[in-house]
Design a protein around this motif. Sequence first.
Motif, PDB file in Angstrom:
ATOM      1  N   ALA A   1       0.843  -1.199   0.000  1.00  0.00           N
ATOM      2  CA  ALA A   1       0.000   0.000   0.000  1.00  0.00           C
ATOM      3  C   ALA A   1       0.873   1.241   0.000  1.00  0.00           C
ATOM      4  CB  ALA A   1      -0.916  -0.017   1.220  1.00  0.00           C
ATOM      5  N   LYS A   2       2.125   1.058   0.403  1.00  0.00           N
ATOM      6  CA  LYS A   2       3.033   2.192   0.437  1.00  0.00           C
ATOM      7  C   LYS A   2       3.493   2.559  -0.971  1.00  0.00           C
ATOM      8  CE  LYS A   2       7.259   3.750   2.628  1.00  0.00           C
ATOM      9  NZ  LYS A   2       8.438   3.293   3.355  1.00  0.00           N
ATOM     10  N   THR A   3       3.957   1.575  -1.726  1.00  0.00           N
ATOM     11  CA  THR A   3       4.517   1.883  -3.050  1.00  0.00           C
ATOM     12  C   THR A   3       3.479   1.809  -4.171  1.00  0.00           C
ATOM     13  OG1 THR A   3       5.096  -0.403  -3.546  1.00  0.00           O
ATOM     14  CG2 THR A   3       6.726   0.888  -2.342  1.00  0.00           C
ATOM     15  N   GLY A   4       2.339   1.148  -3.904  1.00  0.00           N
ATOM     16  CA  GLY A   4       1.320   1.044  -4.944  1.00  0.00           C
ATOM     17  C   GLY A   4       1.328  -0.285  -5.687  1.00  0.00           C
ATOM     18  N   VAL A   5       2.288  -1.144  -5.405  1.00  0.00           N
ATOM     19  CA  VAL A   5       2.327  -2.469  -6.038  1.00  0.00           C
ATOM     20  C   VAL A   5       1.067  -3.250  -5.647  1.00  0.00           C
ATOM     21  CG1 VAL A   5       3.514  -4.712  -6.067  1.00  0.00           C
ATOM     22  CG2 VAL A   5       4.842  -2.581  -6.067  1.00  0.00           C
ATOM     23  N   GLY A   6       0.413  -3.860  -6.644  1.00  0.00           N
ATOM     24  CA  GLY A   6      -0.737  -4.716  -6.343  1.00  0.00           C
ATOM     25  C   GLY A   6      -2.061  -3.978  -6.212  1.00  0.00           C
ATOM     26  N   ILE A   7      -2.067  -2.669  -6.342  1.00  0.00           N
ATOM     27  CA  ILE A   7      -3.312  -1.905  -6.176  1.00  0.00           C
ATOM     28  C   ILE A   7      -4.270  -2.181  -7.340  1.00  0.00           C
ATOM     29  CG2 ILE A   7      -4.330   0.420  -6.020  1.00  0.00           C
ATOM     30  CD1 ILE A   7      -2.871  -0.544  -3.484  1.00  0.00           C
ATOM     31  N   HIS A   8      -3.728  -2.225  -8.542  1.00  0.00           N
ATOM     32  CA  HIS A   8      -4.576  -2.518  -9.701  1.00  0.00           C
ATOM     33  C   HIS A   8      -5.204  -3.911  -9.565  1.00  0.00           C
ATOM     34  CE1 HIS A   8      -6.078  -2.446 -13.786  1.00  0.00           C
ATOM     35  NE2 HIS A   8      -5.549  -3.657 -13.967  1.00  0.00           N
ATOM     36  N   GLU A   9      -4.400  -4.889  -9.143  1.00  0.00           N
ATOM     37  CA  GLU A   9      -4.906  -6.251  -8.940  1.00  0.00           C
ATOM     38  C   GLU A   9      -6.010  -6.261  -7.877  1.00  0.00           C
ATOM     39  OE1 GLU A   9      -1.828  -5.324  -9.194  1.00  0.00           O
ATOM     40  OE2 GLU A   9      -0.871  -6.583 -10.713  1.00  0.00           O
ATOM     41  N   THR A  10      -5.841  -5.425  -6.880  1.00  0.00           N
ATOM     42  CA  THR A  10      -6.847  -5.367  -5.815  1.00  0.00           C
ATOM     43  C   THR A  10      -8.178  -4.836  -6.373  1.00  0.00           C
ATOM     44  OG1 THR A  10      -5.090  -4.947  -4.205  1.00  0.00           O
ATOM     45  CG2 THR A  10      -7.336  -4.493  -3.493  1.00  0.00           C
TER      46      THR A  10
END
Length: 597
Positions: free
Chosen positions: A165-174
């Motif tokens: 959640a800090k860097t934004g990795v995986g947000i799109h997948e979420t």
Amino acid sequence: TDLTHIRNFSIVAHIDHGKSTLADRLIQSTNTVADRDMKEQLLDSMDIERERGITIKANTVRIDYTADNGEKYVLNLIDTPGHVDFAYEVSRSMRAVEGSLLVVDSTQGVEAQTLANVYQAIDADHDIVPVLNKIDLPASDCDRVAEQIEDVIGIDATGAIQVSAKTGVGIHETLEAIVNELPAPKGERDAPLKAMLVDSWYDAYLGVIVLVRIMDGVLKKGDRVKMMSNGTVHHVDRIGVFKPERADIAELGPGEIGFLTASIKQVRDTRVGDTITHEKKGAIEALPGFNPSQPVVFCGLFPVDSAEFEDLRDAIDKLALNDASFSYEMETSAALGFGFRCGFLGLLHLEVIRDRIEREYDIELITTAPSVVYHVYMRDGSQIELHNPADMPDLSIVDHLEEPRIKATILVPDEFLGDVLKLCQDRRGIQLDLTYAGSRAMAVYDLPLNEVVFDFYDRLKSVTKGYASFDYQLTGYREDNLVKMSVLVNEEPVDALSMMVHRDRAEARGRAMVEKLKDLIPRHMFKIPIQAAIGGKVIARETLSAMRKDVTAKCYGGDATRKKKLLEKQKAGKKKMRQFGKVDIPQEAFISALKMD
Ligand code: GDP
Ligand code: MG
């Protein structure tokens, strides 16, 4: 919006696992809020919530999202209160949505509040998407934590999304998982209106704002609506959604989450869990599970400076306007003068209100021992609810007492387990279960609530160096051998220090109390007996010896300015003292004396 393109969800997590940060990223990456308006912890609005990292009111945000399949979706996120004190509010918020993101810090693993919150989600029949957060940190161990989620919670975590959640990795997948794995809401547009009251709060301009989830029917501006719990009718003057700022819209249909205002004056007139319907052609049956929360912990709040009583009344009136679960009535104490007897949902709720009075209204307070609500059964067959130990009837007319019990779940690394079990034992706990998951133990205890309200949580943190997590729920009332212990200073009872205790523990508590008071009360020119008693029987006693000489004269005899300074300090100190008969007791003595161990 068409039902199939709505997704309603909440985020469940243990404190600090990244719920607020994840919410921020979801809001930001969908351009719900312009970059220049973005600030951290967007949903945690109140200062005190931000500081303590807790959410007290349900917060909601509507996110427009165009998915990879090209379709436009409306995602409604409800951020639920994160603390046990607000369990009922959490359960209502959960009923307002169909799915949850289960956020677990991949450097930490499952904790007590993870469990408590995910069980609430399971109870509400949610579909659950596991999210492993903080994968940017070196200590992140997704395989281990996924396995733990499966072992401890029993949900499939093979497809868990790995996120930072800090860097934004995986947000799109979420976002894609919310659309593809969580169900659309159900509801009928043509059925009579059924809107669940999820939360409400006071706004200086609009009056009470009511957060609702529409189950069936359509709510429009101008409608006349009825609260089904009490039949009161209101004229809806505004309808809207949160983005997360308020945005007015014309109507809310089934599956949607939004707010209404209707010139409602007090939060008290809106009850979480209530069903709102139309005045005419309304629903016949309310939504199930309406069960308003009741205060469970009571204490007295008194101004240190008795001249501030009116200011305190003002502060309490204002706070109560926005908090229907906070109750209060005037109380007079022989020791502390005028104040209020206040009821809270739990200790955190108490602390939050007390902090706000001290900080926002700048009133210094004396807080008396928190007490739970006892059921007192009288010999004549009648029953009373005891909120204040000072009101305990004479034992000769009492048949028996019942006290509230809780089921507590504690997760702790193995090495501290022994200390935790001892603490629970010391607090009259009964072990219900003890299991292991990896190097962590999960202990489940049946405990009396009154043993927890003092300082259980502080003790737990200190014996486990902060590694234990704790959660509880009320389970009911049980009879036990409980008595009122009074404290007498110089033969005068100090009502603010009386408390209900278990008979077997009364002497130990009494002894600890008088020993503590002996250290806390300054010496006077005369001898002061300090006693603990049950009924007329003294169970512990200490004597504070008299002061021998005038200390000031001796130490500072030569230096006039220093002496003056000292006297000024004494005078300021005096204001914080309370007089009991001929004895001055410093305010700190009350607070310290009430802490156990
Ligand atoms: P909440 O209590 O669940 O709402 O947790 P917060 O969102 O307030 O996060 C708790 C702390 O963890 C904050 O200091 C965040 O900055 C930090 N945090 C949250 N997500 C991440 C992440 O993915 N990586 C790292 N390194 N820190 C994070
Ligand atoms: Mg938070």
